[in-house]
Design a protein around this motif. Structure first.
Motif, PDB file in Angstrom:
ATOM      1  N   ILE A 184       6.704  12.124  -5.353  1.00 18.92           N
ATOM      2  CA  ILE A 184       7.296  13.398  -4.969  1.00 18.92           C
ATOM      3  C   ILE A 184       7.156  13.611  -3.465  1.00 18.92           C
ATOM      4  O   ILE A 184       8.103  14.026  -2.783  1.00 18.92           O
ATOM      5  N   ALA A 185       5.965  13.304  -2.961  1.00 16.32           N
ATOM      6  CA  ALA A 185       5.751  13.445  -1.522  1.00 16.32           C
ATOM      7  C   ALA A 185       6.738  12.583  -0.763  1.00 16.32           C
ATOM      8  O   ALA A 185       7.321  13.000   0.243  1.00 16.32           O
ATOM      9  N   GLN A 186       6.924  11.354  -1.259  1.00 14.40           N
ATOM     10  CA  GLN A 186       7.851  10.431  -0.603  1.00 14.40           C
ATOM     11  C   GLN A 186       9.264  10.974  -0.651  1.00 14.40           C
ATOM     12  O   GLN A 186      10.005  10.915   0.332  1.00 14.40           O
ATOM     13  N   ALA A 187       9.641  11.517  -1.801  1.00 10.60           N
ATOM     14  CA  ALA A 187      11.004  12.001  -1.936  1.00 10.60           C
ATOM     15  C   ALA A 187      11.268  13.202  -1.041  1.00 10.60           C
ATOM     16  O   ALA A 187      12.334  13.331  -0.446  1.00 10.60           O
ATOM     17  N   SER A 233       0.836  -1.182   0.000  1.00 10.12           N
ATOM     18  CA  SER A 233       0.000   0.000   0.000  1.00 10.12           C
ATOM     19  C   SER A 233       0.878   1.242   0.000  1.00 10.12           C
ATOM     20  O   SER A 233       2.053   1.188   0.354  1.00 10.12           O
ATOM     21  N   ILE A 234       0.295   2.363  -0.377  1.00  6.67           N
ATOM     22  CA  ILE A 234       1.028   3.625  -0.380  1.00  6.67           C
ATOM     23  C   ILE A 234       1.530   3.937   1.015  1.00  6.67           C
ATOM     24  O   ILE A 234       2.669   4.370   1.214  1.00  6.67           O
ATOM     25  N   ARG A 235       0.671   3.686   1.976  1.00  5.24           N
ATOM     26  CA  ARG A 235       1.046   3.961   3.367  1.00  5.24           C
ATOM     27  C   ARG A 235       2.322   3.219   3.747  1.00  5.24           C
ATOM     28  O   ARG A 235       3.265   3.811   4.268  1.00  5.24           O
ATOM     29  N   SER A 236       2.365   1.915   3.485  1.00  3.43           N
ATOM     30  CA  SER A 236       3.534   1.170   3.956  1.00  3.43           C
ATOM     31  C   SER A 236       4.791   1.578   3.217  1.00  3.43           C
ATOM     32  O   SER A 236       5.874   1.587   3.789  1.00  3.43           O
ATOM     33  N   GLN A 237       4.655   1.931   1.939  1.00  5.35           N
ATOM     34  CA  GLN A 237       5.855   2.345   1.212  1.00  5.35           C
ATOM     35  C   GLN A 237       6.370   3.689   1.696  1.00  5.35           C
ATOM     36  O   GLN A 237       7.572   3.884   1.859  1.00  5.35           O
ATOM     37  N   MET A 238       5.467   4.614   1.929  1.00  4.71           N
ATOM     38  CA  MET A 238       5.926   5.916   2.387  1.00  4.71           C
ATOM     39  C   MET A 238       6.433   5.842   3.818  1.00  4.71           C
ATOM     40  O   MET A 238       7.391   6.524   4.187  1.00  4.71           O
ATOM     41  N   ALA A 239       5.784   4.996   4.606  1.00 11.82           N
ATOM     42  CA  ALA A 239       6.208   4.877   6.005  1.00 11.82           C
ATOM     43  C   ALA A 239       7.673   4.455   6.097  1.00 11.82           C
ATOM     44  O   ALA A 239       8.386   4.849   7.027  1.00 11.82           O
ATOM     45  N   GLU A 240       8.119   3.675   5.125  1.00  9.92           N
ATOM     46  CA  GLU A 240       9.494   3.181   5.156  1.00  9.92           C
ATOM     47  C   GLU A 240      10.501   4.321   5.289  1.00  9.92           C
ATOM     48  O   GLU A 240      11.509   4.201   5.985  1.00  9.92           O
ATOM     49  N   VAL A 241      10.223   5.414   4.586  1.00 11.27           N
ATOM     50  CA  VAL A 241      11.157   6.541   4.630  1.00 11.27           C
ATOM     51  C   VAL A 241      11.271   7.079   6.052  1.00 11.27           C
ATOM     52  O   VAL A 241      12.355   7.375   6.545  1.00 11.27           O
TER      53      VAL A 241
END
Lengths: 337, 307, 401
Positions: C230-233, C132-140
């Motif tokens: 972009i948000a993740q970066a 999910s988007i959540r888990s990928q972004m959370a990684e950062v």
């Protein structure tokens, strides 16, 4: 939603294929020898033989015979097994535990080792672990099970004496009751550690033999699957986020590589099923495989038919389950791509 | 500021079609053999083939039938290295080396016959399904599904059992079981040609089916069929040896599976050679063809290995 | 739009964020050593957007990836040069730069995603389809902000939660975390991280971040995926953002919005941007300065205005002429003849000599060096090498091919 349609179609065709398989099995039995032989229990008088022929419509045209036979199968009457001197259905039920136990242990070994080895090789592509994995995989696919089993016996039984043939030490075996027919389960249920150890001890060599080939198949698929995932952009993107390589491998690459690997489980299972025939002969394992081997040598039609039908249905079912699982797991990826 | 250079006119040599094909064959062969494991497989195959050719030279052919193991009651269970018996003898005095060498011949005959039959049958069925299409295609594909439901070894086992123990029946059984993949390849290729956009539509509709087969289906099918046939050369011998081991061949046949089975009884007494060497041959045979077939597949049908 | 610094003088006074010096990245191939990046030098200054322009295969992507050592090292080889990097902290405290090619791996992991972030070309492929988007972004956040998160959880944080926050849980711990006493604590941790993720998403003007967080990549449109990336970066407010052709895979209508978003965020977060592209019109719109790359080398650098109005290098001039523009008259589409040369073990020479209409002998035998044309405008071409005698020096007046 093509996946759903595909699965529905598979489910609908499934019974048809089973019927088709049963027809082939039936055809085989009519090719070889006297059809009434399936139902002969012992030396029977002419009157008894005539009565059997009447009951199973053996004087009728073939389609009628097929239906009669089919009705028998569905009601649990598959004839008499000369090899085991019991009704076929009974013999099947008695032996199924032994084979399933062997197959499941081998499968666990094969899956664990196969995934581990495939990951080991795939992550280090074209370096020595990869070459090792590939050599192992091809050896596994080329290995005659009967030869491998004999080699293991020569080494571990004749020379080292660590293991022996057979499923159990009869003295220990008889100390517990056997409700399930699966020795390890029975030992657990009885709380008898000695019996459990005895069961496991006897499982090791045959499971290793059977598992070897299946390990090779799974390792090979896992390796190529992992190599493919590692070349995807999201793996680089994960690295660019600063994730350590172990995490990238574990959480991203390997997890996604496992999904296509699921598809070879069906293949591996077929391999295991076929292997049990040979392994049970060599290790004197009292399961379905040996039952079939004896039947083949003695021309016991009923047993042969029952075995072929049973293994085919099992094989089909496992493949169907695997396909459903894969479609479920892959749903997200397929829809996205 | 920048303009396009005037196009040069040069004469271009066009090679004849056979030159092109031979050159491509040379290229592909070089690529295939550049992989050391594939080359190893090829070397082993050559050695095995030499064994088959040299069988009458390396050993004294048995009379009347060289494919039957000789029995020498005076030299039973001799270990390897006994004079005159390089690899030892079996419990009936048969020379293991003899069995190894003549077993190679048996395996070669077996695999060539089965591959020949299966490729032919598969091509015919696949062509029927592909060209005629419609109901026939559906029926044939359902039949294929049914055949594939039975695991290969078990199916062959049942057929051979029903027909009676003989090596000829083993050959027959294997032929019945192994043709399916070829049918799929040919059928798939025909369907591909039918759907192909940039094949000349006029030619397709005007051409006879035979011509289409010759010009479009055949050239493209050759490579997957060759790869599959190579792999099958190994797999067939492996399966046949298993069937013989279980006991579906004639007793005393100079065939690797039979030999392993015969040698089984002596193992607990320490007589390992009668089973080990013939079994090793089966392994080497299967391994060699698998290595070669795999190497060919990597070159001719690369998918993920390209990156 | 970035507040464009119109004068090179103003740009030159800003502090350095990164300085690439004589970067060489080679690849081992069967045919020999491919010199993909062969002596590249340029600078990125605080707050600016530097465009790295060139055709496919010129080495711009490899250059960009070298910043975070993302080039796979077999078959790649970092064969020389340095990439000096000044983080904001380093600039403020007066500490010197670090060489990104030399720092130990652990330090590089800390920089990736935190001080230097990268967004990729195809947003569809840069996201893991199974998470999910959540888990990928959370990684950062778990990777770079775990300590702050743990502190915000209060004084008594069990060891197992600490490890979870640092993404160090093994399988046994993962099972434990699903069970009652630790489940609540783990949920608390997740909630904190969710807030951070939601906040990062809102910074990119995503209307309903919670819904996006629960989604999977295949449920989002291309533009939305790129926003997420972009948000993740930018989640950790990096000092440098490397954008590798971020709009190539998007519809033209979405392109403009994404570019606006990048520009706006850049200004607000005071991030510098290295923008890789082959699309000159885009570069003209958004970059302060431009570096033109060809066959593994920088051929020209300068402010956007300078480069577009006074292109010096014959390759740049060719690029300008090849760009169809709405304002130019209709006419023939000019193309630059020829193709990018083979970069396997190349001899010293100007790499463009095969396609250059003005090439002379010296172009084929000597590597050109950078010549300063004033105002921050540099070019690597013998035409501008005033020390050369006119008999050996190429000139724009004399076409040789």
């Amino acid at each position: 939603m093509q996946i759903r349609e595909y699965l529905l179609r598979r489910l609908m065709i499934f019974p048809l294929i089973i019927v088709g398989t049963s027809m082939i099995v039936f055809g085989l039995s009519r090719v070889g020898g006297n059809p009434v032989a399936i139902y002969l229990e012992h030396e029977m008088s002419a009157a008894e033989v005539a009565e059997l022929e009447e009951r199973y419509g053996l004087n009728e045209p073939l389609p009628v015979q097929y239906l009669a036979w089919g009705r028998g199968v569905l009601t649990g009457d598959m004839g008499w097994s000369g090899v085991s001197a019991q009704p076929v259905t009974e013999a099947l039920v008695n032996r199924i535990g032994a084979t399933m136990e062997l197959a499941i242990f081998s499968a666990i070994v094969a899956i664990a080792l196969g995934i581990g080895l495939g990951t080991f090789g795939g992550a280090r592509r074209n370096r020595w672990p990869d070459h090792l994995t590939r050599v192992f995989s091809i050896s596994g696919a080329s290995m005659p099970i009967f030869w491998f089993a004999i080699l293991l016996l020569i080494l571990f039984w004749v020379n080292l004496g660590w293991f022996s043939t057979g499923r159990s030490e009869p003295t220990i075996f008889s100390t517990i009751s056997h409700p399930t027919g699966v020795y390890t389960l029975d030992a657990l249920l009885a709380g008898n550690i000695r019996a459990l150890l005895d069961a496991l001890h006897h499982l090791i060599l045959p499971a290793a033999t059977l598992g070897f080939g299946a390990t090779a198949i799974i390792a090979r698929m896992m390796r190529s699957s992992l190599v493919e995932e590692l070349s995807e952009d999201y793996v680089d993107a994960a690295r660019a986020k600063g994730l350590p390589e172990k995490l990238v491998m574990r959480r991203h690459a390997r997890r996604n590589a496992l999904i296509p690997t699921v598809t070879v489980i069906g293949l591996g299972f077929g391999f295991l099923l076929q292997g049990t025939v040979v392994v049970e002969i060599i290790f004197r394992w009292p399961g379905l495989g040996r039952w079939m081997a004896d039947a083949v040598l003695r021309g016991d039609q009923a047993t042969i038919m029952a075995y072929v039908l049973f293994t085919s249905v099992l094989f089909l079912t496992v493949n169907l389950i695997v396909d459903i699982m894969y479609a479920y797991l892959d749903r997200r990826i397929v829809l996205g791509a | 500021m920048v303009d396009v250079l005037a196009p040069e006119t040069t004469t271009v040599q066009i090679d004849g079609p056979w030159v092109v094909r031979l050159r491509r064959l040379a290229d592909v062969s070089r690529q295939v053999l550049s992989n050391p494991t594939t080359s190893a497989g090829l070397v082993i195959i050559i050695l095995l083939l030499s064994l088959t050719v040299l069988a009458p030279v390396l050993t004294e052919p048995n009379v009347p039938n060289p494919y039957q193991m000789p029995r020498d009651w005076g030299a039973r269970d001799a270990p390897p290295g006994t004079p005159g018996h390089l690899l030892g003898t079996t419990s009936t005095g048969g020379d293991v080396f003899y069995g190894v060498v003549w077993g190679a011949r048996t395996s070669l005959r077996l695999s060539l016959i089965v591959v020949g039959v299966t490729v032919t049958v598969g091509t015919i069925v696949g062509s029927l399904a592909g060209f005629i299409g419609g109901k026939l295609d559906e029926m044939l594909m359902r039949a294929v599904d049914v055949l594939l439901a039975i695991p290969e070894l078990i199916f062959a086992l049942a057929i051979a059992a029903v027909l009676g123990p003989s090596f000829g029946n083993i050959i027959f059984a294997l032929s019945v079981v192994f043709w399916v993949k070829y049918a799929r390849i040919i059928r798939g290729q025909i369907i591909h040609v039918k759907q192909n956009e940039y094949v000349d539509a006029a030619r397709i509709t005007g051409d006879s089916k035979l011509n289409i087969f010759r010009k479009d289906v055949l050239p493209n099918s050759i490579t997957p069929v060759i790869v599959q046939a190579t792999l099958d050369m190994g797999g067939i011998v492996l399966t046949a040896a298993t069937l013989s081991f279980i006991g579906l061949a004639e007793a005393g046949l100079a065939e690797w599976g039979v030999l392993v089975s015969d040698g089984q009884a002596g193992i607990s007494a320490g007589k390992w050679w009668a089973s080990t060497f013939p079994g090793l041959m089966v392994f080497l045979w299967a391994l060699a063809f698998n290595l070669l077939g795999d190497g060919m597949r990597d070159v001719l049908d690369p998918r993920t290995e390209g990156r | 739009m970035t507040v464009r610094a119109d004068t090179s003088r103003e740009l030159a006074t800003r502090p350095l964020v990164a300085s690439v010096r004589d970067l060489r990245v080679h690849f081992e191939a069967k045919a020999g050593r491919v010199h993909a990046v062969d002596g590249v030098s340029f600078e990125i200054r605080d707050g600016e957007t530097l465009g790295l322009v060139g055709e496919t295969g010129c080495g711009k992507s490899v250059t960009a990836r070298s910043f975070i050592r993302l080039v796979p090292t077999p078959p790649g080889i970092y064969a020389g040069g340095e990439i000096d990097f000044w983080s904001t902290v380093a600039r403020r405290t007066g500490v010197g730069p670090i060489d990104l090619l030399e720092i130990p791996h652990k330090e590089m992991l800390a920089i990736r995603g935190d001080r230097i972030a990268m967004i990729f070309q195809d947003p569809g492929k840069a996201l893991n389809p199974a998470l999910s988007i959540r888990s990928q972004m959370a990684e950062v956040f778990y990777q770079h902000r775990s300590e702050e998160i743990l502190m915000s959880l209060g004084p008594d944080v069990p060891w197992i939660i600490r490890r979870a926050a640092r993404q160090q849980s093994n399988s046994f711990e993962s099972i434990l975390l699903k069970m009652p006493p630790w489940r609540a604590k783990a949920a608390g941790l997740r909630k904190k991280v969710d807030e951070l993720v939601a906040h990062a998403l809102t910074e990119t003007q995503i209307a309903n971040p919670r819904k996006i967080m629960d989604s999977y990549p295949h449920e989002l449109s291309g533009g939305m995926k790129q926003r997420v990336l972009i948000a993740q970066a930018l989640a950790c407010h990096p000092d440098l953002l490397i954008a590798d052709e971020p709009t190539t895979a998007l519809d033209v209508t979405i392109q403009a919005r994404i570019l606006e978003l990048i520009a706006e965020l850049q200004e607000r977060l005071e991030t510098s941007v290295l923008y890789i592209s082959h699309d000159l019109s885009l570069v003209k719109e958004i970059c302060d300065r431009v570096a033109v790359m060809y066959a593994g080398r920088i051929v020209e650098t300068g402010t956007t205005e300078e480069i577009f109005s006074n292109p010096a290098h014959p390759y740049t001039r060719g690029l300008m002429a090849a760009v169809p523009s709405a304002t130019h008259q209709r006419g023939k589409l000019a193309a630059i003849d020829g193709t990018v040369p083979e970069l396997v073990d190349p001899p010293p020479s100007c790499r463009f000599n095969g396609r250059c209409p003005y090439a002379v002998d010296i172009c084929r035998t000597v590597d050109p060096s950078d010549i300063d044309l004033g105002g921050g405008h540099e070019v690597a071409c013998f035409i501008y090498e005033t020390s050369l005698d006119s008999s050996v020096r190429p000139t724009r007046e004399r076409r040789t091919s």
